[in-house]
Structure formats: structure tokens, C-alpha cells
Write an enzyme that holds these catalytic residues in place. Structure first.
Site, PDB file in Angstrom:
ATOM      1  N   ASP A  70      -8.646 -16.420  18.066  1.00  0.00           N
ATOM      2  CA  ASP A  70      -7.625 -17.094  17.258  1.00  0.00           C
ATOM      3  C   ASP A  70      -8.253 -18.093  16.284  1.00  0.00           C
ATOM      4  OD1 ASP A  70      -5.074 -17.652  16.400  1.00  0.00           O
ATOM      5  OD2 ASP A  70      -4.633 -19.058  18.025  1.00  0.00           O
ATOM      6  N   LEU A 112     -22.161  -1.838  27.966  1.00  0.00           N
ATOM      7  CA  LEU A 112     -21.003  -2.734  27.903  1.00  0.00           C
ATOM      8  C   LEU A 112     -19.684  -1.959  27.782  1.00  0.00           C
ATOM      9  CD1 LEU A 112     -19.849  -5.678  27.303  1.00  0.00           C
ATOM     10  CD2 LEU A 112     -20.200  -5.116  24.882  1.00  0.00           C
ATOM     11  N   HIS A 122      -9.805 -13.321   8.242  1.00  0.00           N
ATOM     12  CA  HIS A 122      -9.898 -12.132   9.093  1.00  0.00           C
ATOM     13  C   HIS A 122     -11.205 -11.375   8.832  1.00  0.00           C
ATOM     14  CE1 HIS A 122      -5.963 -12.987  10.485  1.00  0.00           C
ATOM     15  NE2 HIS A 122      -5.338 -12.630   9.386  1.00  0.00           N
TER      16      HIS A 122
HETATM   17  C1  IPE Z   1      -2.819 -14.358  19.629  1.00  0.00           C
HETATM   18  O1  IPE Z   1      -2.899 -15.161  18.499  1.00  0.00           O
HETATM   19  C2  IPE Z   1      -3.059 -12.929  19.272  1.00  0.00           C
HETATM   20  C3  IPE Z   1      -4.428 -12.592  18.879  1.00  0.00           C
HETATM   21  C4  IPE Z   1      -5.448 -13.390  18.898  1.00  0.00           C
HETATM   22  C5  IPE Z   1      -4.625 -11.236  18.471  1.00  0.00           C
HETATM   23  P1  IPE Z   1      -1.611 -15.603  17.671  1.00  0.00           P
HETATM   24  O2  IPE Z   1      -2.114 -16.449  16.568  1.00  0.00           O
HETATM   25  O3  IPE Z   1      -0.824 -14.403  17.309  1.00  0.00           O
HETATM   26  O4  IPE Z   1      -0.799 -16.443  18.741  1.00  0.00           O
HETATM   27  P2  IPE Z   1       0.319 -17.562  18.571  1.00  0.00           P
HETATM   28  O5  IPE Z   1       1.367 -17.008  17.649  1.00  0.00           O
HETATM   29  O6  IPE Z   1      -0.353 -18.765  17.985  1.00  0.00           O
HETATM   30  O7  IPE Z   1       0.803 -17.831  19.950  1.00  0.00           O
HETATM   31  C1  IPE Z   2      -6.332 -14.611  14.834  1.00  0.00           C
HETATM   32  O1  IPE Z   2      -6.253 -15.551  13.824  1.00  0.00           O
HETATM   33  C2  IPE Z   2      -6.193 -13.192  14.345  1.00  0.00           C
HETATM   34  C3  IPE Z   2      -4.947 -12.538  14.752  1.00  0.00           C
HETATM   35  C4  IPE Z   2      -3.997 -13.069  15.453  1.00  0.00           C
HETATM   36  C5  IPE Z   2      -4.766 -11.170  14.340  1.00  0.00           C
HETATM   37  P1  IPE Z   2      -4.858 -16.041  13.230  1.00  0.00           P
HETATM   38  O2  IPE Z   2      -4.511 -15.166  12.061  1.00  0.00           O
HETATM   39  O3  IPE Z   2      -3.821 -16.157  14.257  1.00  0.00           O
HETATM   40  O4  IPE Z   2      -5.296 -17.478  12.701  1.00  0.00           O
HETATM   41  P2  IPE Z   2      -4.437 -18.819  12.732  1.00  0.00           P
HETATM   42  O5  IPE Z   2      -3.963 -19.013  14.133  1.00  0.00           O
HETATM   43  O6  IPE Z   2      -3.313 -18.639  11.767  1.00  0.00           O
HETATM   44  O7  IPE Z   2      -5.412 -19.875  12.303  1.00  0.00           O
HETATM   45 MG    MG Z   3      -3.218 -17.650  15.486  1.00  0.00          MG
END
Ligand code: IPE
Ligand code: IPE
Ligand code: MG
Length: 245
Positions: free
Chosen positions: A19, A130, A36
Site C-alpha cells: 500500500d 519460492l 503504481h
Molecule cells: C489494500 O489497499 C489493497 C491492496 C494493497 C491491493 P487499499 O489502498 O485498497 O486499502 P484501503 O482502501 O486503504 O483500506
Molecule cells: C496500493 O497503493 C496499490 C493498490 C491498492 C492497487 P494505493 O494505490 O492504495 O496507494 P495509496 O493508498 O492511495 O497511497
Molecule cells: Mg491504498
């Protein structure tokens, strides 16, 4: 450079909620998609490190069943990156003896991605290195409901005695039936929640919440996390030997 803990102190299964890509990009005044893209680099670095260390199982949460709620352009960019990652990294994964699995709904992703998933799993089926699992279009509540539905059908059709349902039997109906439960779940980005990730399997996992944003994670951060895990005392509801003595 952090030293690797001794093998008996290593987790068998590390799962990571990757995240913070969006915040990483925002800090640099870049579009979320750039975060990303950088996140894929962190995936590559982390997978290489896990494979070099000799970790048995690594599971990465790449796209949740709730992430479909994001704007179409962002979902499209994430799907594109998933495609690109498999195209560019499959040969290396195969060369490293990595076994690839994808857990998740499957029915909702584009057909070409479904094909790539099947291809990656087939190509690495016999690999003994792995176990790399991507949770992609994955939601734990959906996974648990699917397992319950399967068992209910079997009971309805007379193939299963409901009295024989145990946690062990239930777990055989989850997407992760081939994997041990995660010993360590890491979440980057400073959020302290599981966001519908491995809810059943995390019963006794050690949780590690890091402020690091996912694109900044990699080999060093993984080594630090393993070191931190080695310091934890796991009791599984019992008492440690000192308390018993
Ligand atoms: C969780 O992250 C999902 C992934 C890392 C793929 P999100 O960014 O979607 O989660 P919330 O919305 O903050 O809970
Ligand atoms: C994690 O990063 C990637 C996915 C959930 C696919 P985020 O896109 O949730 O990044 P933040 O949480 O907005 O910083
Ligand atoms: Mg996120």
C-alpha cells in the site's frame, strides 16, 4: 546491511499488503499511475530478495475485490501493469525456479489476463523454489463465502456430513489450500488494517505495520522485517516455556 536471522527464526510464509503507491506519487507531484509503476519496481526487488534468501512462500496483495471502485483510468493502468509485469518478468521467475500462483475471483478480469494467469501457473507448475502468490481481484470475505457455499452444496447433495466440518476441512476450500498460513503479514504506508486480506489465514499471523510507502520497500526493508519477526514471541494461545517452569 541487516543480517539474515537463522533459518529456524525465518517465517515460512510472508504476506504483504502493498500500500501507498498513490501517496508516494503525490509527494512527488506525479500522477497516481506513476506510483503504481514505481510499485512494480518494488515488487521485482522484493521477489528477487525473497528468492535469494530462500524464503518458502511470499504472497503479495496486488488488487483487491474492492479496488474495482477506483476510477476506470486507474483500474486500467493497474491491469496494464499486471500484464507488463508478467511479460517482462516471467522468464526470470522461471529461471529462478519460482512457482507462481494467483488467488482471487478470476471471472472478472479481462480474458487475456486470465490467459496470462493460467500460462504463468502452468509454466511454473513443477518449480520447487519460492512459492510466489499474487492476490489479484482478491477479497477474503468472498473467499470464505465461496468455501461455505461449496461445503453447503456438498452437504445438500449428500456428499458431506455437516458434522465433519472442521477448521482444517474448511481451509481446504480456500484459495490458499496449498500454502501454509502466513506467519508474517506486512502492511506498508502506515495504515493499520487488513482491508479484506487473508482474514481466515491470519488467525495467528504476526502483523507488522510500516510507515514506508510501497515503492520504497525492497530487499533491505524485507530483511529488516524478517529481523523484526525473529524477535517476536509466538504463543498460539499456550504459555512459553519460562512461564510453565
Ligand atoms: C489494500 O489497499 C489493497 C491492496 C494493497 C491491493 P487499499 O489502498 O485498497 O486499502 P484501503 O482502501 O486503504 O483500506
Ligand atoms: C496500493 O497503493 C496499490 C493498490 C491498492 C492497487 P494505493 O494505490 O492504495 O496507494 P495509496 O493508498 O492511495 O497511497
Ligand atoms: Mg491504498
Amino acid at each position: 546491511m541487516t543480517e539474515l536471522p537463522k533459518p529456524s527464526d525465518l517465517p515460512r510464509h510472508v504476506a504483504i499488503i502493498m500500500d501507498g503507491n498513490g501517496r508516494w506519487a503525490r509527494k512527488r507531484l506525479l500522477p497516481r499511475e506513476a506510483g503504481h509503476v514505481a510499485g512494480v519496481g518494488a515488487v521485482r526487488d522484493t521477489v528477487r530478495a525473497a528468492s535469494d534468501i530462500g524464503l518458502e512462500n511470499l504472497t503479495l496483495f496486488a488488487f483487491s475485490s474492492e479496488n474495482w471502485k477506483r476510477p476506470k483510468t486507474e483500474v486500467g493502468a493497474l491491469m496494464g501493469l499486471f500484464r507488463a509485469y508478467f511479460k517482462s518478468d516471467m522468464d526470470e521467475l522461471v529461471a529462478r525456479g519460482v512457482r507462481v500462483r494467483i488467488i482471487g475471483h478470476r471471472g472478472r478480469v479481462a480474458t487475456d489476463i486470465g490467459g496470462m494467469i493460467e500460462d504463468a501457473e502452468r509454466r511454473t507448475l513443477d518449480n520447487k523454489g519460492l512459492n510466489l502468490t499474487f492476490a489479484f481481484d482478491y477479497g477474503a470475505q468472498e473467499e470464505i463465502a465461496n468455501a461455505a457455499r461449496e461445503l453447503a452444496r456438498a452437504a445438500r447433495d449428500g456428499r458431506l456430513d455437516p458434522e465433519t466440518i472442521t477448521p482444517e476441512l474448511f481451509a481446504t476450500r480456500l484459495f490458499t489450500s496449498a500454502l501454509p498460513e502466513p506467519d508474517l503479514i506486512i502492511r506498508t504506508s502506515g495504515e493499520h488494517r487488513l482491508s479484506n486480506f487473508l482474514l481466515w489465514q491470519s488467525a495467528y499471523a504476526e502483523l507488522l505495520f510500516l510507515d514506508t510507502l510501497w515503492p520504497d520497500f525492497g530487499r533491505e526493508a524485507l530483511m529488516d522485517a524478517l529481523e523484526c519477526f525473529a524477535q517476536r514471541e509466538r504463543r498460539f494461545g499456550a504459555l512459553n516455556s519460562e512461564a510453565v517452569a
